[in-house]
Design an enzyme around this catalytic site. Structure first.
Site, PDB file in Angstrom:
ATOM      1  N   ASP A   1     -25.428  18.055 -32.941  1.00  0.00           N
ATOM      2  CA  ASP A   1     -24.815  17.796 -33.977  1.00  0.00           C
ATOM      3  C   ASP A   1     -25.399  16.298 -34.797  1.00  0.00           C
ATOM      4  O   ASP A   1     -25.558  16.221 -36.036  1.00  0.00           O
ATOM      5  CB  ASP A   1     -23.389  17.421 -33.959  1.00  0.00           C
TER       6      ASP A   1
ATOM      7  N   GLU B   1     -22.257  11.957 -31.878  1.00  0.00           N
ATOM      8  CA  GLU B   1     -22.860  12.870 -32.655  1.00  0.00           C
ATOM      9  C   GLU B   1     -22.650  12.894 -34.065  1.00  0.00           C
ATOM     10  O   GLU B   1     -23.158  13.666 -34.763  1.00  0.00           O
ATOM     11  CB  GLU B   1     -22.464  14.164 -31.930  1.00  0.00           C
TER      12      GLU B   1
HETATM   13  C1  PEP Z   1     -24.166  18.353 -29.556  1.00  0.00           C
HETATM   14  O1  PEP Z   1     -23.932  18.638 -30.622  1.00  0.00           O
HETATM   15  O2  PEP Z   1     -25.417  18.243 -29.177  1.00  0.00           O
HETATM   16  C2  PEP Z   1     -23.419  18.895 -28.355  1.00  0.00           C
HETATM   17  C3  PEP Z   1     -23.847  18.773 -27.122  1.00  0.00           C
HETATM   18  O3  PEP Z   1     -22.273  19.538 -28.668  1.00  0.00           O
HETATM   19  P1  PEP Z   1     -22.110  21.149 -29.326  1.00  0.00           P
HETATM   20  O4  PEP Z   1     -23.524  21.666 -29.377  1.00  0.00           O
HETATM   21  O5  PEP Z   1     -21.072  21.848 -28.399  1.00  0.00           O
HETATM   22  O6  PEP Z   1     -21.536  20.634 -30.795  1.00  0.00           O
HETATM   23 MG    MG Z   2     -21.767  18.634 -30.846  1.00  0.00          MG
END
Ligand code: PEP
Ligand code: MG
Length: 754
Positions: A627, A603
């Protein structure tokens, strides 16, 4: 000049409507600048004309009647160029047009300033001099500043229909208010307006006469709210998925939390009366959530406030307003709480419209689970005048029609019928496998974390949990949860889904999701101390969590462990060392612990370029597209000003995903997608075509995605990836994918109608 400018701005701000604001502007600007004429022309985009909307100096009777084609004359030139035009003698300019109706004499000096909002020219502010002379710098600055102030007021008036009325549009019933599409579907129904319960903010501090009595009243009020929630939970048992029903447990958890109960009692014992003590504790608690950048967690603030209001209502012995919800209820409000939603029987609820909130609001998450169309963030919604009115909600496009005309109504009735047919078709998919027409299986997993510790969750259709976010239990407490409490939580999830795999992510807390008991002050939290960076700096937190997870897996063996925010191989090595240490400690304590499969989240862009060394070190990879998109495109995922730029179909994101899949393949590792992109029907064929192994999404997206999977062969999906590679912007990819869905008859998944 500055002082005059400030006075004008203040007067304009106090004007009750746009018409009055414009009248003030033309009068005051003309006087301040010493011009002979000041006028405002507004763009009527439907008729492609500029309309004279206010003037001081020209014929008043021409207001609303003089209409110039958008691209004609000097007004047209200012609008076209989106740039001011300052001429000493307009009459010699080739674009000059003489207009009789305005009673215009031969004015020569001309200043035209565009009124711009979001790159769109909404109108032109014009000043004229009788003699030939250009306007000076100070004068220009003043007019430019006024024009920028005016843009907001015009946008507001356009959204509320005021501008249409001013411009004499006959098709008012066909106009709509634009909000954010938050849950797909079409609803036609009757507005029921909900409003905040007791006003907690207005409660004063007051010395308690009898603290013991105040405490007893407070505890009784909390118990009454707990009973209400139990009632809502029981009633929703059939209509809400278990995953979504867990919200009731989260509320109970908050109600019974030390912060709320002990905090309030402490204040009462210190001398404040119960309502005052409650106000203080709720405000503090809500502030903690409000400060979080993660929209999902920030939403908890409204839950906290809502619980506070409910308790206050019972303290004040106010019975909740009894509403007889009719069929096709459209719940409308400035801010609708999850509790207000829970009060509506499912069979009566047709749609939801709210001024505040976004697609990550709790209401939206719950509504998606219920299959109820929602438009959020509908600024300018005149809630006070809506009770009992007919409303159309287009949850695909975030549009709301108030008292629609017969043409709009008929069109939306047709779209709603199409939509019902779509929902029925989706239901038929429940027992069918998630398999492409050429026999390739795409496992579909759930994203979870909404669940509280006390309640199991279970979704029959999912192949397991692809992302279990562990932050929530850390956030609803006043200290780090201990190993046992974490163990119970993880054990419950693992048991519920056994033997299906459950991927639990280590704590992804950080500057953007601060813990009330672990303060972090950062000016740039998304680039700061977050996720794995914190837990590696605090091995005690990491070890406790790892021990809880490994123990919870005993005798089950379906745990997969996932590390968030990885940006270097060193972090993985260090995390592995700690996990092994946790395993060794537990073995020494006599537990037969096995190492679970370990994965990293991709990410952060650095992880994309390090994909091979990362893949070598772990068993699987999971891409967090939320992210990854944020960091690749430099667009804050929670900032509404740049929300339009946040696009997971951006070619740079697609390119990054291809690099990840290729790198993983080189080391025979599987790639899962667990960001919102995995639930986007437009993206799914591309993900399959790239060779992604599985998708993890929220429960509401599961059947929609399954439908896409079952309609695109891998060969077709690969072909689409080939074509998408040629695209240089997200619009091109979007058009390609809309066409592809249209071709296989699935366009109904992303827009209304067949
Ligand atoms: C993301 O970043 O795509 C993810 C699944 O984690 P979060 O949304 O919890 O940051
Ligand atoms: Mg994330």
């Amino acid at each position: 000049m500055l002082e005059q400018l400030l006075r004008i701005v203040q007067e304009v701000n106090e004007a009750p409507d746009l018409e009055k604001a414009l009248a003030i502007i033309v009068r005051r600007v003309k006087k301040t600048v010493g011009a002979d004429v000041c006028s405002v022309y507004l763009s009527d985009f439907d008729k492609r004309e500029h309309v004279l909307q206010a003037t001081d100096g020209l014929n008043r009777s021409a207001v609303g009647r003089v209409r110039l084609p958008l691209n004609r004359g000097l007004i047209g030139l200012v609008s076209e160029r989106a740039e001011l035009v300052n001429l000493d003698d307009a009459s010699t300019h080739p674009r000059y047009m003489f207009i009789h109706e305005t009673g215009e004499k031969r004015y020569r000096g001309f200043l035209g300033v565009p009124i711009i909002q979001n790159r769109r020219v909404l109108g032109v502010l014009v000043l004229r001099h009788r003699e030939a002379r250009r306007f000076g710098d100070d004068e220009v600055t003043l007019v430019v500043t006024i024009a920028s102030q005016l843009a907001g007021a015009i946008t507001h008036a356009r959204a509320s229909g005021e501008l249409a009325r001013l411009q004499g549009a006959e098709d008012l019933p066909n106009r709509f208010l634009q909000g954010l599409a938050a849950s797909p579907g079409i609803a036609i129904g009757t507005a029921v307006v909900v409003y905040p319960l007791a006003d907690l903010d207005a409660v004063p501090d007051r010395v308690a006469g009898d603290p013991a009595q105040e405490e007893a009243a407070f505890r009784a009020a909390v118990a009454a709210v707990v009973r209400e929630i139990e009632h809502f939970a029981k009633r929703s048992a059939r209509s809400l998925r278990p995953e979504d029903r867990a919200i009731f447990d989260a509320w109970r958890l908050m109600l019974e939390s030390d912060i709320l109960l002990d905090g309030t009692v402490e204040q009462i014992r210190a001398g404040n009366w119960a309502p005052g003590a409650l106000r203080q504790v709720i405000a503090e608690h809500a502030r903690v959530f409000q400060a979080m950048d993660d929209p999902y967690l920030r939403e908890r603030a409204s839950d906290v406030r809502d619980l506070g209001r409910r308790i206050l209502m019972h303290l004040q012995n106010v019975e909740p307003r009894h509403i007889a919800y009719g069929p096709d209820t459209i719940l409308v409000g400035e801010e609708i709480s999850a509790m207000q939603l829970a009060a509506v029987p499912r069979e009566c609820l047709a749609g939801i419209v709210s001024i505040k909130g976004s697609s990550s609001s709790h209401i939206a998450i719950l509504a998606r689970g219920l299959g109820v169309p929602v438009a959020m963030g509908v600024a300018d919604l005149p809630v006070g005048r809506l009770e009992g009115k007919e409303v159309v909600v287009d949850g695909y496009r975030g549009r709301v029609y108030l008292a629609p005309g017969p043409v709009v109504r008929a069109e939306y009735q047709r779209l709603r019928d199409d939509d019902l047919a779509l929902t029925n078709e989706l239901e038929n998919l429940r027992p069918l496998p998630s398999e492409t027409p050429d026999g390739y299986t795409v496992p579909l997993f759930l994203n979870s974390g909404l669940v509280s510790e006390n309640r199991p969750i279970g979704i029959e259709q999912a192949d397991g949990i692809g992302l279990y976010r562990t932050e929530l239990p850390f956030l609803v407490r006043d200290r780090f949860p201990g190993e046992t409490s974490q163990y119970n939580n993880y054990r419950q999830v693992l048991e519920t889904f056994h033997p299906r795999p459950v991927t639990i992510r280590t704590l992804d807390i950080g500057g953007d999701k601060p813990l009330p008991y672990f303060p972090i002050e950062e000016s740039n939290p998304f680039l700061g101390w977050r996720g794995i960076r914190i837990t590696l700096d605090h091995p005690d937190i990491f070890l406790t969590q790892a021990r809880a997870m490994l123990r919870a897996n005993l005798g089950l063996g379906n745990l997969q462990l996932l590390l968030p925010m990885i940006s270097s191989v060193g972090e993985v090595d260090e995390a592995k060392r700690l996990i092994r240490r946790a395993r060794d400690e537990l073995r020494e304590e006599g537990h037969e612990i096995e190492m679970p499969p370990l994965g990293v989240m991709i990410e952060v862009p650095a992880a994309v370029y390090l994909i091979e060394p990362l893949a070598r070190r772990v068993d699987f990879l999971s891409v967090g597209t939320n992210d990854l998109t944020q960091y690749l495109l430099a667009v804050d995922r929670n900032n509404s000003h740049v929300a339009k730029l946040f696009d997971e179909l951006h070619p740079a994101v697609l390119k990054a995903l291809e690099l990840v899949v290729a790198g993983a393949r080189a080391h025979h590792r599987e790639v899962s997608i667990c960001g919102e992109m995995a639930g986007n029907p437009l993206a799914v064929p591309l993900l399959i075509g790239m060779g992604v192994h599985s998708l993890s999404m929220s429960a509401g997206s599961l059947l929609r995605v399954k439908w896409v999977v079952r309609n695109f062969s891998r060969a077709k999906a690969r072909e689409l990836v080939e074509i998408a590679r040629q695209c240089e912007d997200a619009g091109c990819v979007r058009r390609l994918m809309m066409e592809a869905l249209e071709e296989v008859g699935l366009i109904g998944l992303v827009r209304p109608g067949k």
